[in-house]
Design an enzyme around this catalytic site. Structure first.
Site, PDB file in Angstrom:
ATOM      1  N   ARG A  71      12.806 124.334   9.423  1.00 55.95           N
ATOM      2  CA  ARG A  71      12.623 123.607  10.678  1.00 55.95           C
ATOM      3  C   ARG A  71      11.212 123.765  11.231  1.00 55.95           C
ATOM      4  NH1 ARG A  71      16.950 122.936  14.769  1.00 55.95           N
ATOM      5  NH2 ARG A  71      18.072 123.459  12.872  1.00 55.95           N
ATOM      6  N   THR A  72      10.741 125.011  11.338  1.00 54.23           N
ATOM      7  CA  THR A  72       9.427 125.233  11.918  1.00 54.23           C
ATOM      8  C   THR A  72       8.344 124.616  11.035  1.00 54.23           C
ATOM      9  OG1 THR A  72      10.256 127.274  12.871  1.00 54.23           O
ATOM     10  CG2 THR A  72       7.891 126.992  12.858  1.00 54.23           C
ATOM     11  N   LYS A  99       1.114 137.076  -8.046  1.00 52.15           N
ATOM     12  CA  LYS A  99       0.218 137.331  -9.181  1.00 52.15           C
ATOM     13  C   LYS A  99      -0.744 138.457  -8.861  1.00 52.15           C
ATOM     14  CE  LYS A  99       0.242 132.466 -10.492  1.00 52.15           C
ATOM     15  NZ  LYS A  99      -0.540 131.252 -10.306  1.00 52.15           N
ATOM     16  N   ARG A 121       3.127 131.973   9.504  1.00 51.84           N
ATOM     17  CA  ARG A 121       4.416 132.611   9.749  1.00 51.84           C
ATOM     18  C   ARG A 121       4.543 133.809   8.821  1.00 51.84           C
ATOM     19  NH1 ARG A 121       9.162 130.229  11.843  1.00 51.84           N
ATOM     20  NH2 ARG A 121      11.099 131.228  11.296  1.00 51.84           N
ATOM     21  N   HIS A 151       6.972 134.164  18.963  1.00 49.23           N
ATOM     22  CA  HIS A 151       7.107 132.822  18.392  1.00 49.23           C
ATOM     23  C   HIS A 151       6.727 131.873  19.531  1.00 49.23           C
ATOM     24  CE1 HIS A 151       8.189 129.559  15.987  1.00 49.23           C
ATOM     25  NE2 HIS A 151       9.436 129.822  15.676  1.00 49.23           N
TER      26      HIS A 151
END
Lengths: 337, 167
Positions: A71-72, A99, A121, A151
């Site tokens: 969603r975000t 990696k 995020r 947030h």
């Protein structure tokens, strides 16, 4: 617990304009209002055939998601595209870090691709701040959720949704219900509501899902949902963050629903015109009854629409502040020559 | 034109007459008047009333379409665009002054995001010349040459007055 840092030293320009958006904590009421005013204009843009403005045309926005989110990520992507930016979505958890590349090397590589904005995020608190301060200070950084810390765009879209329905914050009693302990959303909501002058902020949760010393944020704590919902204007539900629960904090989901799930009966305890919000994704029958989630007092889908507008507002404001900073730096460089 | 003759009412009268003549000669029916924030809206309200236009007028805010975002950043005028359906309509676009032509370019860009109009006619109170883009007003109250250190501002909405300021 945490070393206190003044976030505004990093997220504001010398003129007090936004250049990164890391947290709502410490931002003035004027600035939060400016974010909502700008977002309001973007909500109105829905009437256009072409739902796009050229503000970020030619700019490159990189969505750096170190933690899964649908969603975000999709609303940030859509927000950037409606501002005409070029967008790159990177799911770091499945790419170069596996990696062996370090975070710093990943960021320097993206920096070399002439990115203008990182939307970050991360599961660690302070990640967005760290990137803005140490790694790429000339790239605008927007926090799309860091650990249990903040947030901010979610909080601002919630504030916009409340303002569009209730007009003003000063007479409102707002209840935040559920998993407060793991919720960066709750923390950001509380800071924003306090700055905007909400009359009373309540948190309602079982003791095991309440952080210690939460009262210090200026909220009233309730462990009884019936008492806590009495006469409130706004109910903000939170998602039960099962993925963050490492120990047995709850007897069971059904027990939680019985005590803290928002059902029509419990909603009846709030004011008759009380509205219901949830940041999503919703767990029907765990935090909220389907009849309430789909009912006429639910603003859950408005929140999604407003989320795009708020993200557009924050992105254009941060880019505006960042651009001015770059110009000042360029000028001072010329003077030195 | 000397500064003493900057009578907004007289300029509006001339605009009204010229616009009436233009609408008659072009035979464009039921035009849609749109004012650009904020001065253009005040003038559009006056002209809309004077011409007795049927369709309600629209309001255009060009903040998000300006071409100087990279220099001056975001500046909101506080009210967003409110437009009726523009697709296939004859638009009468009203602003207080036309100078560089950049505001009008931004307004045209935004206007086209709402749909494809049949035509756009530009109406301004004053033409300040110094054009930087190939854009001309179809109807204008008058032309004014400002000194390099002078600025003009429309004060309103009631009464409407023009004020020349030294920078």
């Amino acid at each position: 617990m945490f070393e206190h840092i003044d976030p505004n030293q990093i997220q504001l320009t010398s003129e007090g304009e936004l250049k990164h958006f890391i947290t709502v904590e410490g931002l003035s009421r004027e600035l939060l209002t400016e974010i909502m005013d700008t977002a309001d204009s973007f909500v109105d843009m829905g009437a256009k055939q072409v739902k796009k403005v050229p503000l970020l045309r030619g700019k490159t926005v990189v969505n750096l998601f170190f933690e899964a989110s649908t969603r975000t990520l999709s609303t940030f992507e859509l927000a950037a595209k409606r501002l005409s930016a070029d967008v790159l979505n990177l799911n770091i958890s499945t790419s170069s870090t596996s990696k062996g590349e370090t975070l710093k090397d990943t960021l320097m590589t993206l920096h070399a691709m002439q990115s203008d904005m990182f939307v970050v995020r991360h599961s660690s608190s302070g990640a967005a701040h760290f990137i803005a301060e140490h790694v790429t200070p000339d790239v605008a950084v927007i926090n799309a959720g860091d650990g249990r810390h903040a947030h901010p765009t979610q909080a601002m879209l919630d504030m916009l949704t409340i303002r569009r329905h209730k007009g003003d914050f000063t007479n409102l009693t707002v209840a935040i219900v559920g998993d407060i302990l793991h919720s960066r959303v709750a923390r950001s909501q509380i800071h924003a509501l306090r700055t905007l002058g909400a009359a009373e902020i309540r948190v309602i949760a079982p003791k095991t899902l309440l952080p210690r010393h939460i009262e210090a944020l200026g909220v009233k704590v309730y462990t009884d949902m019936q008492q806590g919902l009495h006469d409130v204007d706004v109910i903000m539900m939170l998602r039960l963050q099962k993925e963050r629960m490492s120990s047995a904090l709850l007897p069971s989901e059904s027990e939680f629903y019985k005590l803290y799930g928002l059902t029509a009966d419990k909603l009846a305890l709030a004011k008759p015109d009380a509205v219901v919000m949830h940041p999503g994704p919703i767990n029907r029958g765990v935090e909220i009854a389907s009849s309430v989630a789909d009912g006429d007092r639910s603003l859950i889908l408005d929140q999604v629409t407003n989320g795009i507008a708020v993200r557009m507002a924050v992105m254009s404001m941060a880019m505006s502040g960042q651009t001015k900073c770059r110009m000042e730096t360029a000028e001072s460089f010329e003077t030195r020559l | 034109m000397s500064s003493s003759s900057l009578n907004v009412e007289a300029l509006l009268k001339k605009m009204e007459q010229d616009l009436k003549a233009l609408l008659t000669s072009t035979e464009r029916e039921d035009p849609l008047m749109i004012g650009i924030h904020t001065g253009g809206v005040w003038l559009a309200e006056r002209l809309h009333k004077a011409l007795n236009l049927e369709s309600p007028m629209g309001v255009l805010d060009i903040s998000f379409h300006r071409d100087d975002f990279n220099h001056s950043g975001l500046s909101l005028c506080g009210q967003s665009s409110q437009l009726p359906v523009t697709e296939g309509r004859h638009i009468l676009l009203v602003d207080d002054v036309v100078m560089s032509g950049r505001t009008i370019r931004a307004a045209l860009n935004e206007l086209f995001d709402y749909g494809r109009p049949a035509s756009v006619t530009l109406i301004t109170l004053l033409d300040l010349q110094r054009r930087e883009l190939p854009i001309q007003a179809d109807v204008t109250g008058g032309t004014l040459a400002l000194g390099p250190d002078q600025q003009i501002k429309l004060i309103g909405p009631e009464p409407l007055e023009l004020e020349i300021r030294q920078k």
